[in-house]
Design a protein around this motif. Structure first.
Motif, short mmCIF file in Angstrom:
data_model
loop_
_atom_site.label_atom_id
_atom_site.label_comp_id
_atom_site.label_asym_id
_atom_site.label_seq_id
_atom_site.Cartn_x
_atom_site.Cartn_y
_atom_site.Cartn_z
N PRO A 115 40.84 21.07 68.81
CA PRO A 115 41.66 20.77 69.98
C PRO A 115 42.67 19.64 69.76
CG PRO A 115 39.37 21.04 70.63
CD PRO A 115 39.41 21.06 69.12
N ASN A 116 42.31 18.62 68.98
CA ASN A 116 43.26 17.53 68.75
C ASN A 116 44.51 18.02 68.03
OD1 ASN A 116 41.65 15.65 70.00
ND2 ASN A 116 40.92 14.70 68.13
N ASP A 117 44.35 18.96 67.10
CA ASP A 117 45.51 19.48 66.39
C ASP A 117 46.36 20.34 67.32
OD1 ASP A 117 47.16 19.83 64.02
OD2 ASP A 117 46.49 21.91 64.13
N LEU A 118 45.74 21.09 68.20
CA LEU A 118 46.51 21.87 69.17
C LEU A 118 47.33 20.95 70.08
CD1 LEU A 118 43.87 24.58 70.16
CD2 LEU A 118 45.84 24.84 68.63
N GLN A 119 46.74 19.82 70.46
CA GLN A 119 47.46 18.84 71.28
C GLN A 119 48.60 18.21 70.48
OE1 GLN A 119 47.13 18.21 74.62
NE2 GLN A 119 48.98 17.00 74.31
N TYR A 120 48.35 17.92 69.21
CA TYR A 120 49.40 17.36 68.33
C TYR A 120 50.56 18.35 68.23
CZ TYR A 120 51.70 15.96 63.99
OH TYR A 120 52.63 15.60 63.05
N PHE A 121 50.25 19.62 68.03
CA PHE A 121 51.28 20.65 67.94
C PHE A 121 52.10 20.68 69.24
CE2 PHE A 121 52.88 24.95 68.56
CZ PHE A 121 53.45 25.23 67.33
N LYS A 122 51.42 20.66 70.36
CA LYS A 122 52.10 20.70 71.65
C LYS A 122 53.01 19.49 71.81
CE LYS A 122 51.26 20.67 76.63
NZ LYS A 122 50.24 20.68 77.68
N THR A 123 52.47 18.29 71.61
CA THR A 123 53.23 17.07 71.79
C THR A 123 54.43 17.01 70.85
OG1 THR A 123 51.22 15.91 72.44
CG2 THR A 123 53.06 14.54 71.74
N THR A 124 54.26 17.47 69.63
CA THR A 124 55.32 17.41 68.62
C THR A 124 56.43 18.40 68.89
OG1 THR A 124 53.69 16.68 66.97
CG2 THR A 124 55.77 17.54 66.13
N THR A 125 56.07 19.58 69.37
CA THR A 125 57.07 20.66 69.49
C THR A 125 57.67 20.79 70.89
OG1 THR A 125 55.38 22.35 69.96
CG2 THR A 125 56.00 21.99 67.63
N ILE A 126 57.12 20.12 71.88
CA ILE A 126 57.61 20.28 73.25
C ILE A 126 59.09 19.89 73.34
CG2 ILE A 126 57.09 18.04 74.31
CD1 ILE A 126 55.49 20.12 76.35
N ASN A 127 59.83 20.66 74.11
CA ASN A 127 61.27 20.48 74.29
C ASN A 127 62.09 20.78 73.04
OD1 ASN A 127 61.01 19.74 77.05
ND2 ASN A 127 60.48 17.66 76.40
N HIS A 128 61.52 21.51 72.12
CA HIS A 128 62.23 21.93 70.90
C HIS A 128 62.13 23.45 70.76
CE1 HIS A 128 62.83 17.81 69.69
NE2 HIS A 128 61.54 17.57 69.81
N THR A 129 62.69 23.97 69.69
CA THR A 129 62.66 25.40 69.41
C THR A 129 61.55 25.70 68.41
OG1 THR A 129 65.02 25.62 69.84
CG2 THR A 129 64.01 27.33 68.49
N LEU A 130 60.84 26.81 68.65
CA LEU A 130 59.82 27.31 67.73
C LEU A 130 60.27 28.64 67.17
CD1 LEU A 130 56.47 26.84 69.70
CD2 LEU A 130 57.21 25.55 67.70
N VAL A 131 60.12 28.81 65.86
CA VAL A 131 60.41 30.09 65.22
C VAL A 131 59.10 30.63 64.66
CG1 VAL A 131 61.66 31.27 63.36
CG2 VAL A 131 62.75 29.37 64.59
N MET A 132 58.81 31.88 64.98
CA MET A 132 57.60 32.51 64.45
C MET A 132 57.83 34.00 64.29
SD MET A 132 55.23 32.27 67.87
CE MET A 132 55.69 30.58 68.15
N GLY A 133 57.01 34.59 63.46
CA GLY A 133 57.06 36.02 63.29
C GLY A 133 56.39 36.74 64.45
#
Length: 165
Positions: free
Chosen positions: A25-43
């Motif tokens: 869960p801490n890594d999921l929160q880190y991902f959220k906090t880091t990427t919020i208000n930005h663009t995500l590219v995924m397949g």
């Protein structure tokens, strides 16, 4: 600016059946906090593995060869060049968020890497592509807190690409 972001185990494993092979869960929160208000590219497979809906407060780009693919509230693009063009035009941070083929395609264009290194071995079927670590400088590494909900030793690492001589 392109930044690759991912979590991996000590064998470079990043996925199992289009999902994460661990619960951290801490890594999921880190991902959220880091990427919020930005663009995500995924397949497409990564996008569908996350439930086929965009994450809140992030522009999601789904990269697929399928010209007919559609999904609500996301931008569907069909080539690396289209994503690079989008990123340049919008002059913001674009996070590359998987899977393996997407990382492989975009790593040469990334300026930074945000990697969560989990010092465990899991079973799965998707691995981060081979990376030449000599091209990268580790600029920050912080151990994540270990507890009953986050039972592994893990580290948040940030790298910058070395300048060409």
């Amino acid at each position: 600016m392109l930044i690759a972001i991912w979590a991996q185990d000590n064998q470079a494993l990043i996925g199992k059946n289009n999902r994460l092979p661990w619960h951290l869960p801490n890594d999921l929160q880190y991902f959220k906090t880091t990427t919020i208000n930005h663009t995500l590219v995924m397949g497409r497979k990564t996008f569908e593995g996350m439930g086929g809906r965009p994450l809140p407060k992030r522009q999601t780009i789904v990269l697929t060869h399928d010209q007919k693919y559609q999904a609500e509230n996301v931008l569907v693009l069909h080539s690396v060049a289209e994503v690079l063009d989008y990123s340049k035009k919008h002059d913001q941070i674009t996070f590359i968020a998987g899977g393996s083929a997407i990382y492989q395609a975009f790593l040469p264009y990334c300026d930074k890497i945000y990697r969560t290194y989990i010092n465990e071995t899991f079973e799965g079927d998707a691995y981060f592509p081979t990376i030449d670590w000599k091209q990268w400088n580790l600029v920050d590494s912080q151990q994540g807190p270990k507890n009953e909900k986050n039972p592994y030793d893990y580290y948040y690492e940030k790298y910058t690409k070395k300048k060409a001589n």
